[in-house]
Structure formats: C-alpha cells, structure tokens
Design a protein around this motif. Structure first.
Motif, PDB file in Angstrom:
ATOM      1  N   ALA A 136       0.836  -1.201   0.000  1.00 61.01           N
ATOM      2  CA  ALA A 136       0.000   0.000   0.000  1.00 61.01           C
ATOM      3  C   ALA A 136       0.873   1.255   0.000  1.00 61.01           C
ATOM      4  CB  ALA A 136      -0.941  -0.002   1.202  1.00 61.01           C
ATOM      5  N   ALA A 137       1.918   1.240   0.800  1.00 61.98           N
ATOM      6  CA  ALA A 137       2.819   2.388   0.846  1.00 61.98           C
ATOM      7  C   ALA A 137       3.560   2.548  -0.478  1.00 61.98           C
ATOM      8  CB  ALA A 137       3.804   2.242   1.997  1.00 61.98           C
ATOM      9  N   ILE A 138       4.003   1.431  -1.046  1.00 64.31           N
ATOM     10  CA  ILE A 138       4.716   1.485  -2.326  1.00 64.31           C
ATOM     11  C   ILE A 138       3.801   2.029  -3.420  1.00 64.31           C
ATOM     12  CG2 ILE A 138       5.733   0.060  -4.162  1.00 64.31           C
ATOM     13  CD1 ILE A 138       6.906  -1.698  -1.889  1.00 64.31           C
ATOM     14  N   MET A 139       2.580   1.531  -3.481  1.00 63.32           N
ATOM     15  CA  MET A 139       1.637   2.024  -4.491  1.00 63.32           C
ATOM     16  C   MET A 139       1.332   3.505  -4.275  1.00 63.32           C
ATOM     17  SD  MET A 139      -0.942  -1.250  -4.985  1.00 63.32           S
ATOM     18  CE  MET A 139      -2.281  -0.167  -5.326  1.00 63.32           C
ATOM     19  N   GLY A 140       1.169   3.905  -3.014  1.00 66.30           N
ATOM     20  CA  GLY A 140       0.893   5.308  -2.724  1.00 66.30           C
ATOM     21  C   GLY A 140       2.033   6.218  -3.125  1.00 66.30           C
ATOM     22  N   LEU A 141       3.259   5.829  -2.778  1.00 70.15           N
ATOM     23  CA  LEU A 141       4.421   6.637  -3.139  1.00 70.15           C
ATOM     24  C   LEU A 141       4.619   6.685  -4.650  1.00 70.15           C
ATOM     25  CD1 LEU A 141       6.929   5.562  -0.348  1.00 70.15           C
ATOM     26  CD2 LEU A 141       5.927   7.842  -0.657  1.00 70.15           C
ATOM     27  N   THR A 142       4.401   5.561  -5.315  1.00 66.23           N
ATOM     28  CA  THR A 142       4.533   5.526  -6.776  1.00 66.23           C
ATOM     29  C   THR A 142       3.515   6.460  -7.423  1.00 66.23           C
ATOM     30  OG1 THR A 142       5.370   3.263  -6.677  1.00 66.23           O
ATOM     31  CG2 THR A 142       4.509   4.009  -8.793  1.00 66.23           C
ATOM     32  N   GLY A 143       2.295   6.452  -6.903  1.00 64.22           N
ATOM     33  CA  GLY A 143       1.267   7.356  -7.418  1.00 64.22           C
ATOM     34  C   GLY A 143       1.625   8.813  -7.193  1.00 64.22           C
ATOM     35  N   LEU A 144       2.142   9.120  -5.999  1.00 64.55           N
ATOM     36  CA  LEU A 144       2.573  10.494  -5.722  1.00 64.55           C
ATOM     37  C   LEU A 144       3.658  10.933  -6.695  1.00 64.55           C
ATOM     38  CD1 LEU A 144       2.919  10.997  -1.842  1.00 64.55           C
ATOM     39  CD2 LEU A 144       1.425  12.218  -3.413  1.00 64.55           C
ATOM     40  N   LEU A 145       4.622  10.054  -6.930  1.00 64.16           N
ATOM     41  CA  LEU A 145       5.705  10.401  -7.852  1.00 64.16           C
ATOM     42  C   LEU A 145       5.172  10.675  -9.256  1.00 64.16           C
ATOM     43  CD1 LEU A 145       8.515   7.963  -6.692  1.00 64.16           C
ATOM     44  CD2 LEU A 145       8.456  10.437  -6.436  1.00 64.16           C
ATOM     45  N   SER A 146       4.207   9.902  -9.700  1.00 65.58           N
ATOM     46  CA  SER A 146       3.624  10.123 -11.026  1.00 65.58           C
ATOM     47  C   SER A 146       2.924  11.476 -11.093  1.00 65.58           C
ATOM     48  CB  SER A 146       2.627   9.021 -11.371  1.00 65.58           C
ATOM     49  OG  SER A 146       3.286   7.799 -11.508  1.00 65.58           O
ATOM     50  N   GLU A 147       2.162  11.789 -10.053  1.00 69.37           N
ATOM     51  CA  GLU A 147       1.468  13.077 -10.033  1.00 69.37           C
ATOM     52  C   GLU A 147       2.453  14.234  -9.971  1.00 69.37           C
ATOM     53  OE1 GLU A 147      -1.939  13.290  -7.321  1.00 69.37           O
ATOM     54  OE2 GLU A 147      -1.966  11.094  -7.332  1.00 69.37           O
ATOM     55  N   ILE A 148       3.503  14.071  -9.188  1.00 76.17           N
ATOM     56  CA  ILE A 148       4.524  15.116  -9.085  1.00 76.17           C
ATOM     57  C   ILE A 148       5.221  15.318 -10.425  1.00 76.17           C
ATOM     58  CG2 ILE A 148       6.792  15.609  -8.069  1.00 76.17           C
ATOM     59  CD1 ILE A 148       5.648  14.417  -5.438  1.00 76.17           C
ATOM     60  N   ASP A 149       5.548  14.228 -11.120  1.00 73.43           N
ATOM     61  CA  ASP A 149       6.183  14.351 -12.440  1.00 73.43           C
ATOM     62  C   ASP A 149       5.294  15.138 -13.401  1.00 73.43           C
ATOM     63  OD1 ASP A 149       8.415  12.953 -11.620  1.00 73.43           O
ATOM     64  OD2 ASP A 149       7.767  11.045 -12.501  1.00 73.43           O
ATOM     65  N   ALA A 150       3.998  14.840 -13.396  1.00 66.60           N
ATOM     66  CA  ALA A 150       3.072  15.547 -14.289  1.00 66.60           C
ATOM     67  C   ALA A 150       3.013  17.033 -13.933  1.00 66.60           C
ATOM     68  CB  ALA A 150       1.679  14.920 -14.219  1.00 66.60           C
ATOM     69  N   LEU A 151       3.010  17.339 -12.648  1.00 67.42           N
ATOM     70  CA  LEU A 151       2.968  18.746 -12.243  1.00 67.42           C
ATOM     71  C   LEU A 151       4.257  19.479 -12.617  1.00 67.42           C
ATOM     72  CD1 LEU A 151       1.140  18.315  -8.841  1.00 67.42           C
ATOM     73  CD2 LEU A 151       0.382  19.782 -10.725  1.00 67.42           C
ATOM     74  N   ILE A 152       5.393  18.837 -12.443  1.00 73.03           N
ATOM     75  CA  ILE A 152       6.662  19.469 -12.819  1.00 73.03           C
ATOM     76  C   ILE A 152       6.634  19.836 -14.297  1.00 73.03           C
ATOM     77  CG2 ILE A 152       9.140  19.066 -13.181  1.00 73.03           C
ATOM     78  CD1 ILE A 152       9.063  17.363 -10.568  1.00 73.03           C
ATOM     79  N   GLU A 153       6.205  18.907 -15.120  1.00 77.06           N
ATOM     80  CA  GLU A 153       6.139  19.176 -16.560  1.00 77.06           C
ATOM     81  C   GLU A 153       5.172  20.321 -16.855  1.00 77.06           C
ATOM     82  OE1 GLU A 153       8.071  18.018 -18.909  1.00 77.06           O
ATOM     83  OE2 GLU A 153       9.111  16.769 -17.466  1.00 77.06           O
ATOM     84  N   SER A 154       4.077  20.371 -16.133  1.00 76.01           N
ATOM     85  CA  SER A 154       3.112  21.452 -16.344  1.00 76.01           C
ATOM     86  C   SER A 154       3.703  22.806 -15.972  1.00 76.01           C
ATOM     87  CB  SER A 154       1.849  21.189 -15.519  1.00 76.01           C
ATOM     88  OG  SER A 154       1.213  20.008 -15.955  1.00 76.01           O
ATOM     89  N   TYR A 155       4.378  22.872 -14.837  1.00 77.72           N
ATOM     90  CA  TYR A 155       4.978  24.144 -14.427  1.00 77.72           C
ATOM     91  C   TYR A 155       6.081  24.571 -15.374  1.00 77.72           C
ATOM     92  CZ  TYR A 155       2.317  24.117 -10.120  1.00 77.72           C
ATOM     93  OH  TYR A 155       1.292  24.126  -9.207  1.00 77.72           O
ATOM     94  N   ASP A 156       6.798  23.602 -15.918  1.00 76.76           N
ATOM     95  CA  ASP A 156       7.845  23.947 -16.875  1.00 76.76           C
ATOM     96  C   ASP A 156       7.262  24.586 -18.137  1.00 76.76           C
ATOM     97  OD1 ASP A 156       9.836  23.096 -15.176  1.00 76.76           O
ATOM     98  OD2 ASP A 156      10.138  21.163 -16.171  1.00 76.76           O
TER      99      ASP A 156
END
Length: 161
Positions: free
Chosen positions: A31-51
C-alpha cells in the motif's frame, strides 16, 4: 584455503537460514509502495506542467523546484521500502494542456488550474502518509505537505491580487 561456513550456510533449510541471519522476512508494504509511486507520477506531471508556464513571476519555478526536491526524497523512501521509482519522463499531455491553457487564457488561468491539482495532491499526501508504518517516513511526507500548503497559500495570494 577457504573461509569456514557461516551459521546461515549450515542451516538445514532456508527458513532456518533466514531466522539465523536475523533477516526481516516481512513482505514489502504494498500500500505504501503504491501510494508513493502514485505520488511520484502526479509530481512528475505537475513538474512538466509548471515547466510549460513562462510569465508567472517565478512562482511556477518555485513549484517545480519544490516538487523536484520532494521527488528526490520520495524516491529514497520508495527504495527504502524495496521498490524502484520509475524514471522521470515527460508527460506531454499534461505539459501540452497547460501550455494550451496558458496560451488561450493566460498564465494566471493556467496557474489557477494547477493550484486545483495541487489541492488534490495535498489530499493524496495525507492518504499516503497514513499508509506508511514508519513514523520517520510519515514525518517526511507531513513536512513536504506543509511546504506545499505554504506555497499554495502564497500562490493563491498572488492570484487574488
């Protein structure tokens, strides 16, 4: 001359060897691994958006920099749980959507839409922190979430006037 066998090597079966070695045989916290993986995916998408934003007074760069720092720490947590983070990729859909919105309605409108996504990310941070068993890992996520709240407040103040 060879080295003598260790107690683990002399054990009658694998379970005895594991117990002898004192290894933790508990399964990874999925559960923690899936949660962290999901957070990383969302963060990557946001970084690209801000760029993709250009004229937001540096606030987009502040968001991207904060997310990059958080991504690095979250990747370390994921590794400590026995998983490998996905490599950083370019989310062309997210970047294209923000660039189009910024072109059509202005960077402030795009930033307001990103702020809504940030608010959803704050909820995800709380959910993932609750899924972590280790108090130090929870504290890391809570500290990151607090930094995101501060920047969200600063961004909202900028948008308000």
């Amino acid at each position: 001359m060879t080295d003598p066998a260790t107690p683990s090597q002399l054990a009658a079966n694998n379970m005895a060897a594991t117990e002898e070695a004192g290894a933790d045989v508990s399964p990874p916290d999925s559960a923690a691994i899936m949660g962290l993986t999901g957070l990383l995916s969302e963060i990557d998408a946001l970084i690209e958006s801000y760029d993709g934003l250009q004229s937001t007074g540096g606030i987009a760069a502040d968001w991207a920099d904060l997310h990059r720092a958080h991504r690095e720490a979250l990747s370390g947590l994921l590794v400590s749980l026995g998983a490998q983070p996905e490599p950083v990729g370019v989310n062309l859909v997210a970047k294209g959507g923000v660039t189009l919105r910024a072109t059509m309605a202005g960077d402030d409108a795009a930033l307001a839409a990103l702020l809504q996504r940030e608010n959803r990310l704050l909820d995800r941070y709380a959910e993932v922190a609750d899924a972590l068993a280790d108090p130090d890992q929870r504290a890391t996520l809570q500290a990151q979430r607090a930094a995101l709240v501060d920047l969200a407040n600063r961004t909202q103040d900028m948008l308000d006037g």
